[in-house]
Design a protein around this motif. Structure first.
Motif, short mmCIF file in Angstrom:
data_model
loop_
_atom_site.label_atom_id
_atom_site.label_comp_id
_atom_site.label_asym_id
_atom_site.label_seq_id
_atom_site.Cartn_x
_atom_site.Cartn_y
_atom_site.Cartn_z
N PHE A 37 0.85 -1.21 0.00
CA PHE A 37 0.00 0.00 0.00
C PHE A 37 0.88 1.25 0.00
CE2 PHE A 37 -3.38 2.87 0.88
CZ PHE A 37 -2.88 3.77 1.81
N LEU A 38 1.89 1.26 0.88
CA LEU A 38 2.77 2.44 0.95
C LEU A 38 3.51 2.64 -0.37
CD1 LEU A 38 4.29 2.13 4.55
CD2 LEU A 38 2.54 3.72 3.77
N ALA A 39 4.03 1.53 -0.93
CA ALA A 39 4.84 1.65 -2.15
C ALA A 39 3.99 2.08 -3.35
CB ALA A 39 5.53 0.33 -2.44
N PHE A 40 2.85 1.38 -3.57
CA PHE A 40 2.07 1.63 -4.79
C PHE A 40 1.14 2.83 -4.67
CE2 PHE A 40 3.13 -1.71 -7.65
CZ PHE A 40 3.60 -2.74 -6.85
N PHE A 41 0.49 2.95 -3.51
CA PHE A 41 -0.55 3.98 -3.39
C PHE A 41 -0.06 5.24 -2.69
CE2 PHE A 41 -4.02 1.79 -5.24
CZ PHE A 41 -3.79 0.45 -5.01
N MET A 42 0.57 5.05 -1.54
CA MET A 42 0.98 6.21 -0.72
C MET A 42 2.01 7.06 -1.45
SD MET A 42 0.70 7.60 2.30
CE MET A 42 1.61 8.98 2.92
N TYR A 43 3.10 6.42 -1.88
CA TYR A 43 4.17 7.17 -2.54
C TYR A 43 3.98 7.25 -4.05
CZ TYR A 43 6.77 6.80 1.82
OH TYR A 43 7.16 6.88 3.14
N GLY A 44 3.15 6.35 -4.61
CA GLY A 44 2.98 6.28 -6.05
C GLY A 44 1.74 7.02 -6.53
N HIS A 72 7.67 -4.95 12.66
CA HIS A 72 8.68 -5.60 11.82
C HIS A 72 9.86 -4.69 11.47
CE1 HIS A 72 5.79 -8.87 11.13
NE2 HIS A 72 4.90 -7.91 11.00
N LEU A 73 9.60 -3.38 11.38
CA LEU A 73 10.64 -2.45 10.92
C LEU A 73 10.68 -1.21 11.82
CD1 LEU A 73 9.79 -2.42 7.08
CD2 LEU A 73 11.75 -3.55 8.13
N GLY A 74 11.84 -0.51 11.82
CA GLY A 74 11.95 0.75 12.54
C GLY A 74 11.28 1.86 11.75
N PRO A 75 11.10 3.04 12.38
CA PRO A 75 10.37 4.12 11.71
C PRO A 75 11.03 4.63 10.44
CG PRO A 75 11.35 4.89 13.78
CD PRO A 75 11.51 3.42 13.75
N ILE A 76 12.36 4.68 10.42
CA ILE A 76 13.03 5.20 9.22
C ILE A 76 12.96 4.17 8.09
CG2 ILE A 76 15.23 6.06 8.30
CD1 ILE A 76 15.80 7.25 11.02
N ALA A 77 13.07 2.90 8.42
CA ALA A 77 12.93 1.85 7.41
C ALA A 77 11.51 1.83 6.85
CB ALA A 77 13.29 0.49 8.00
N ILE A 78 10.51 2.02 7.72
CA ILE A 78 9.11 2.07 7.27
C ILE A 78 8.92 3.21 6.28
CG2 ILE A 78 6.73 2.56 7.99
CD1 ILE A 78 7.34 1.06 10.59
N THR A 79 9.60 4.34 6.55
CA THR A 79 9.48 5.50 5.67
C THR A 79 10.15 5.24 4.33
OG1 THR A 79 9.52 6.98 7.59
CG2 THR A 79 9.98 7.97 5.45
N PHE A 80 11.36 4.71 4.34
CA PHE A 80 12.17 4.71 3.11
C PHE A 80 12.09 3.44 2.27
CE2 PHE A 80 13.79 8.79 3.15
CZ PHE A 80 14.31 9.14 4.38
N LEU A 81 11.90 2.27 2.87
CA LEU A 81 11.93 1.05 2.05
C LEU A 81 10.81 1.01 1.00
CD1 LEU A 81 13.04 -1.70 4.59
CD2 LEU A 81 14.41 -0.53 2.87
#
Lengths: 215, 71
Positions: free
Chosen positions: A142-149, B41-50
């Motif tokens: 969701f974050l990859a496709f919708f949020m940032y895309g 599963h992930l830290g806040p910065i990883a959640i933001t950037f990955l």
């Protein structure tokens, strides 16, 4: 912003985020010479009042006086300023470039500069990805496709045709949709204050859609 | 930097662009829930950037195609 919230309170972050449309309007009037008309100012003020009603629990839990959260609050405000500056600056770039180009080039730049930060601040291990459950996988996609895309493509498409100040008022719809999603997906109760806040935000949006002609 | 507004030619176009903005806002409002699901599963910065890196990788072919079309 994420870094700031980790050093402060989520409530402080939510409240400071409400300033993004206001900062955007001010920067747009300086950098792009956009008109900050009475209607737009009123719409921003009414929208801010509406999201303040929606954020009552955040205001109760917030702490801006404590020195303990000062670094975090400053980082959050820096993130809000950066977000506003990004929207305004990209609007200016739309004279020369297509909105998709601006988006992709800014993403490539941000990706390259953020990799050292990620490695330094939060060393990451790929095996963490293998521990994802179904919800985490869906959330990641969701974050990859919708949020940032998709959402950024929609925002930039609209931004190409509207002033930043006008487009920024739509940001107050985010907490409105947030409480609706929390009620429908997480079963959270909608308080009368939240409903009033949502109605006020919708009024501010309708005002600017219906009556703003200052392009 | 001067104003770069491409003026909508009608009120219905303005409404259309606000519908696009409302859709974007609807998507952004889901960020909190998505972050909650990733938090264990992930830290806040990883959640933001990955996820951001995945989007960037998806966009690159689009950019290359646009540049190839322009020649």
């Amino acid at each position: 912003m994420t870094w700031g919230i980790s050093k402060s309170l989520a409530s402080n972050g939510s409240i400071l985020n409400l300033l993004i449309p206001v900062i955007s309007a001010v920067l747009a009037s300086i950098m792009l010479k956009e008109k900050l008309t009475l209607l737009r100012s009123a719409s921003l003020a009414i929208g801010l009042l509406g999201v303040a009603f929606l954020s009552m629990s955040d205001f109760r839990q917030a702490s801006f006086g404590s020195m303990k959260y000062l670094t975090g609050n400053v980082l959050i405000f820096g993130g809000c300023f950066g977000s506003s500056f990004y929207n305004v600056y990209c609007k200016g770039l739309m004279q020369k470039f297509q909105e998709i180009e601006i988006l992709i080039y800014s993403y490539i730049t941000a990706s390259l500069f953020s990799i050292p930060l990620l490695i330094w601040a939060e060393p990451f291990h790929f095996h963490s990805l293998f521990g994802f459950d179904a919800k985490a996988i869906l959330a990641f996609l969701f974050l990859a496709f919708f949020m940032y895309g998709a959402s950024m493509l929609l925002f930039f498409k609209a931004l190409q045709h509207l002033d930043v100040t006008t487009a920024s008022t739509s940001l107050y719809l985010v907490p409105v949709f947030g409480v609706v999603l929390a009620a429908t997906l997480l079963g959270e109760r909608l308080s009368p204050t939240a409903l009033a806040g949502a109605a006020i935000v919708l009024i501010s949006t309708i005002l600017v859609v219906r009556y703003d002609t200052s392009y | 930097m001067s104003s770069a507004a491409v003026v909508p030619s009608s009120k219905s176009q303005t409404v259309w662009y606000f519908i696009l903005l409302a859709l974007a806002s609807l998507i952004w409002s889901g960020q909190g829930i998505a972050v909650k699901f990733l938090d264990p599963h992930l830290g806040p910065i990883a959640i933001t950037f990955l996820p951001f890196y995945v989007t960037t990788l998806l966009f690159v072919p689009l950019l290359l195609r646009m540049r190839r079309k322009r020649g």
